[in-house]
Structure formats: structure tokens, C-alpha cells
Design an enzyme around this catalytic site. Sequence first.
Site, short mmCIF file in Angstrom:
data_model
loop_
_atom_site.label_atom_id
_atom_site.label_comp_id
_atom_site.label_asym_id
_atom_site.label_seq_id
_atom_site.Cartn_x
_atom_site.Cartn_y
_atom_site.Cartn_z
N HIS A 306 0.85 -1.19 0.00
CA HIS A 306 0.00 0.00 0.00
C HIS A 306 0.88 1.23 0.00
O HIS A 306 1.95 1.22 0.61
CB HIS A 306 -0.91 0.01 1.24
CG HIS A 306 -2.07 0.92 1.10
ND1 HIS A 306 -2.00 2.27 1.40
CD2 HIS A 306 -3.33 0.70 0.65
CE1 HIS A 306 -3.17 2.82 1.17
NE2 HIS A 306 -3.99 1.91 0.70
N ASP A 363 -7.95 -5.48 0.20
CA ASP A 363 -8.44 -6.29 -0.91
C ASP A 363 -8.01 -7.74 -0.85
O ASP A 363 -8.47 -8.55 -1.65
CB ASP A 363 -7.98 -5.67 -2.24
CG ASP A 363 -8.69 -4.37 -2.49
OD1 ASP A 363 -9.86 -4.26 -2.11
OD2 ASP A 363 -8.07 -3.46 -3.07
N1 CMC Z 1 4.15 -7.46 -4.84
C1 CMC Z 1 5.49 -7.44 -5.02
N2 CMC Z 1 6.24 -6.35 -4.89
C2 CMC Z 1 5.61 -5.22 -4.53
C3 CMC Z 1 4.22 -5.15 -4.31
C4 CMC Z 1 3.49 -6.34 -4.49
N3 CMC Z 1 2.16 -6.33 -4.31
N4 CMC Z 1 3.88 -3.90 -3.98
C5 CMC Z 1 4.99 -3.17 -3.98
N5 CMC Z 1 6.05 -3.97 -4.30
C6 CMC Z 1 7.46 -3.56 -4.36
C7 CMC Z 1 7.72 -2.74 -5.61
O1 CMC Z 1 8.16 -3.55 -6.69
C8 CMC Z 1 8.78 -1.78 -5.16
O2 CMC Z 1 10.03 -2.45 -5.17
P1 CMC Z 1 11.38 -1.62 -5.48
O3 CMC Z 1 11.50 -0.60 -4.39
O4 CMC Z 1 12.44 -2.66 -5.45
O5 CMC Z 1 11.17 -0.99 -6.83
C9 CMC Z 1 8.44 -1.51 -3.68
O6 CMC Z 1 7.69 -2.67 -3.26
C10 CMC Z 1 7.58 -0.26 -3.46
O7 CMC Z 1 6.45 -0.36 -4.32
P2 CMC Z 1 5.83 0.85 -5.14
O8 CMC Z 1 5.06 0.32 -6.29
O9 CMC Z 1 6.89 1.88 -5.42
O10 CMC Z 1 4.86 1.43 -4.05
P3 CMC Z 1 3.60 2.34 -4.34
O11 CMC Z 1 3.32 3.03 -3.09
O12 CMC Z 1 3.83 3.17 -5.56
O13 CMC Z 1 2.46 1.28 -4.72
C11 CMC Z 1 0.63 -0.21 -4.60
C12 CMC Z 1 1.48 0.85 -3.87
C13 CMC Z 1 -0.64 -0.50 -3.79
C14 CMC Z 1 0.20 0.32 -5.97
C15 CMC Z 1 1.49 -1.49 -4.76
O14 CMC Z 1 1.87 -2.00 -3.49
C16 CMC Z 1 0.76 -2.57 -5.56
O15 CMC Z 1 0.78 -2.54 -6.79
N6 CMC Z 1 0.07 -3.54 -4.87
C17 CMC Z 1 -0.73 -4.53 -5.53
C18 CMC Z 1 -2.07 -3.91 -5.92
C19 CMC Z 1 -2.99 -3.72 -4.73
O16 CMC Z 1 -3.16 -4.61 -3.92
N7 CMC Z 1 -3.63 -2.54 -4.68
C20 CMC Z 1 -4.67 -2.26 -3.66
C21 CMC Z 1 -4.29 -1.14 -2.74
S1 CMC Z 1 -5.40 -1.06 -1.34
C22 CMC Z 1 -6.94 -0.66 -1.99
C23 CMC Z 1 -7.01 0.69 -2.59
O17 CMC Z 1 -6.60 1.67 -1.95
O18 CMC Z 1 -7.52 0.82 -3.69
#
Ligand code: CMC
Length: 428
Positions: A306, A363
Site C-alpha cells: 500500500h 483487498d
Molecule cells: N508485490 C510485489 N512487490 C511489490 C508489491 C506487491 N504487491 N507492492 C509493492 N512492491 C514492491 C515494488 O516492486 C517496489 O520495489 P522496489 O523498491 O524494489 O522498486 C516496492 O515494493 C515499493 O512499491 P511501489 O510500487 O513503489 O509502491 P507504491 O506506493 O507506488 O504502490 C501499490 C502501492 C498499492 C500500488 C502497490 O503496493 C501494488 O501494486 N500492490 C498490488 C495492488 C494492490 O493490492 N492494490 C490495492 C491497494 S489497497 C486498496 C485501494 O486503496 O484501492
Amino acid sequence: MADKAATLTYDNKSIELPVLEGSVGPEVIDIRKLYGQTGAFTYDPGYKSTASCESALTYIDGDEGVLLHRGYPIGQLAEHSSFMEVSYLLLNGELPSKQELDDFSYTISRHTMLHEQLMTFYRGFRRDAHPMAIMCGVVGALSAFYHDSTDISDPEQRKIASHRLIAKMPTIAAMAYKYAVGQPFLYPDNSLSYTGNFLRMTFGVPAEPYEVNPVVEKAMDRIFILHADHEQNASTSTVRLAGSSGANPFACIAAGIACLWGPAHGGANEAALNMLREIGTPDRIPHYIERAKDKNDPFRLMGFGHRVYKNYDPRATVMQKTVREVFESLKVTDPLFETALQLEELALNDPYFIEKKLFPNVDFYSGIILSAIGFPTTMFTALFALARTVGWVAQWNEMISDPGQVIGRPRQLYTGPTERDYVPLGQR
Ligand code: CMC
């Protein structure tokens, strides 16, 4: 004027930037005058360090896993409150008295029907249209129907538009479902609760009476509470930005629905269940964890991670408990729940997930309950939209009520060509 200031040294000049303090949470450096004083912008594409507005609705401490609505912890609201009560709280700032809650619930129930002509919109969609596509279209179309509640400078009209949106969303979502399965639309039954009425419009058929299962009703109501608002997330920020131009309220909510649909946001509940189905049995989990960790593989553990929570999402805790309650009551089991529990345990003990502070989010478990209740995966995000509508309208109202409100207009770091002369077609 703020007591504290931050000093920025730039281009051999030092400027003082006021530091603002909220009631709780990080201090905020006010850069509103930065461009005027320095001619420079700040750069923060995903808004990772930017507060886009002032708000008194919802507070999240992502490191501690805290979520408060108007100060009340989400765990307490999910345990003791109802979606109607939380809706009142979000809209009005305080918990209602018994009379206020009855009046509010009654008012919402008076707006549950759709204009008959609006229902003809559904026929224009293919039967296999995604419910979120239908939601975007039909909610957008509300803007062409309720002209008496679109003067956003009038607080009374804003209130009526908000009530209409909260009330009509279950009807719109249920009809999207009915259209997909080829069953007749059911009109609302206002003798039922907000959530009971939604379940009946979704799963009932005109040929038979529909009995609302109180455990399912309670679970569904709790799911709605858990999704009601979540501070300045992508779809809420979209609603605020759309609304900042003075746009039609119904159209603004349609914009929020469009944003919510993405798999990184509301679409994650659908993606999480699809992922669990793809994994199938617990013995296949390690392979998927390895894939999630592989930088060259686009696969991510859906329902994990998240932007704000760097700890267990408090909504996921309630959701996991609710799965058990629904399973016990409906006397069902789903092997995917076991897969989810084991996936969670393995991921939480894996250095990659520990280091990056990736925990299950709301989720991760919601799809398992929704599927046990009988919703197809394609409806999951539509349910999220239904519940988040109150958050969207409360945030939109808060923004419009602010006398200092201006149109949202970000700037950019331009990297395109500098000025050059047009070359006629024949000379290119
Ligand atoms: N699985 C594997 N690696 C992950 C995941 C994951 N679900 N989420 C983040 N990472 C890694 C990512 O690759 C990155 O690694 P690095 O620093 O080596 O590049 C690091 O963790 C930080 O991730 P980020 O994408 O820069 O973080 P963000 O804050 O931009 O993204 C997120 C947050 C929710 C989009 C992401 O965690 C994600 O895509 N999760 C899966 C989708 C999901 O479950 N979304 C629902 C969110 S809760 C409901 C809502 O609010 O809508």
C-alpha cells in the site's frame, strides 16, 4: 500565521516557508508562494510527499496501521456501527443521535429509485460489459437527469446531490449485475435496510420472495464501512480535481469510478481473487512469491502493499475475521481461504516483503467473502465504488465548502522540444 518555518536555500537566496500543523500527523511545509518567490516548481509525480488539500475527514497513520474517520478508529466502527451511521458521520462530522440516524436513513431510502428513462441506458451496453464500465456510464448519465441538484454553490443542492448518489448507487450496481446475468431489474424495497435492499435487488427475483440473511447483511454492511473513505487516494483526488473546476457533481463521481477501476486501486480486489485462483493450491505459493520478487517479472502479489500503510492494513484485519464469520454462518468453506492464509504467512516471513514493508491490504480477503456471498469477481470493484461514494461526496463537499477553494492545476517539468519553426509538409 504558522509559528514554525522551514528555510530553503536556492539560487543563493534563502526563503522562509511556513510549516503548518494538523491536529495529528506529519507537519506540512507550505510551498504555495514558492513559485512567486523563486520561479521554481517542486517535483513530486506520485504525490509521495505532497499534501494536496486540508481535510478533517479521515486520518491514516500508515506506519502504525491506524485509520480514523472523524477521529473514530475503523475497528470500532466496523464492530459497532452501521454503514448508514458511518455515512452520516463522514458527511456531518459527528455521530448521529437515534433521531438523526432515523431521519438520515429515511431520506436516503427516499432517493433509491432511478428515473425510468435512466434504465434504458443499460440496454445500450453489451451483455458482457464489465459492471465498472456500466457504472461509469450510468453514474455519468445521472448528470443529465437531476438538474435541481447541480448548483454547487448552494449547500442544499449539494446535500441533495450527495444523498441521491449514496442512495442510487446500490440500485445502479445491482442493475449492472442483473443486466449481465439476464434477469429482470428489481425495484428498491425501502422497508429493508440500505444493505438488505441492495442484496435483494442483486440476488432476488420477482418470482419469489427474498429473505435477507442477517449474517450476510451484517458482513456486507461491514465491507461497505471498510471501504467508505480512505483519505486522498487516487479516486478521491480525481473527484476533488474534477470538482475543483465547478463540474457537475454526478460527472465528478463518474470520474472517481473511472479511476477506481484500475488494478492498482479498486480493481485489486478482483485481481487478488483471480490471483488466488491462479495459484490454486498452497504447494504452488512459493513459485508465485518468487515471481513477485523477480524484478524482470511484472507479476505482483495483488492485495499486498500500500502507498500509505507500511504496516498491516487495519481493514484487512477486520476482513479476515469477517471471512470466518461468513463461512461459519453460511456453512461453506473455500480452499482459497487456506491458500490466502498460507500465502500471507509465507510472504510476511520473507525478507523481501519484510524489507519493503509489504502487508496484506483491504483487498486481500474481501474477494473471498464476496465470492462466498455469491458475487462474480467482476462485481467486486463495483461494490467498492458503491461504498466509496459517500467518501467521494463528503470530500467533494468539504472542498467546495472551503471559501479558499481554487481549481486544481498542477505544473510540470517540461522535457519536450524547445521552440522551433513549422516545416511545410513538402519539405519534411
Ligand atoms: N508485490 C510485489 N512487490 C511489490 C508489491 C506487491 N504487491 N507492492 C509493492 N512492491 C514492491 C515494488 O516492486 C517496489 O520495489 P522496489 O523498491 O524494489 O522498486 C516496492 O515494493 C515499493 O512499491 P511501489 O510500487 O513503489 O509502491 P507504491 O506506493 O507506488 O504502490 C501499490 C502501492 C498499492 C500500488 C502497490 O503496493 C501494488 O501494486 N500492490 C498490488 C495492488 C494492490 O493490492 N492494490 C490495492 C491497494 S489497497 C486498496 C485501494 O486503496 O484501492
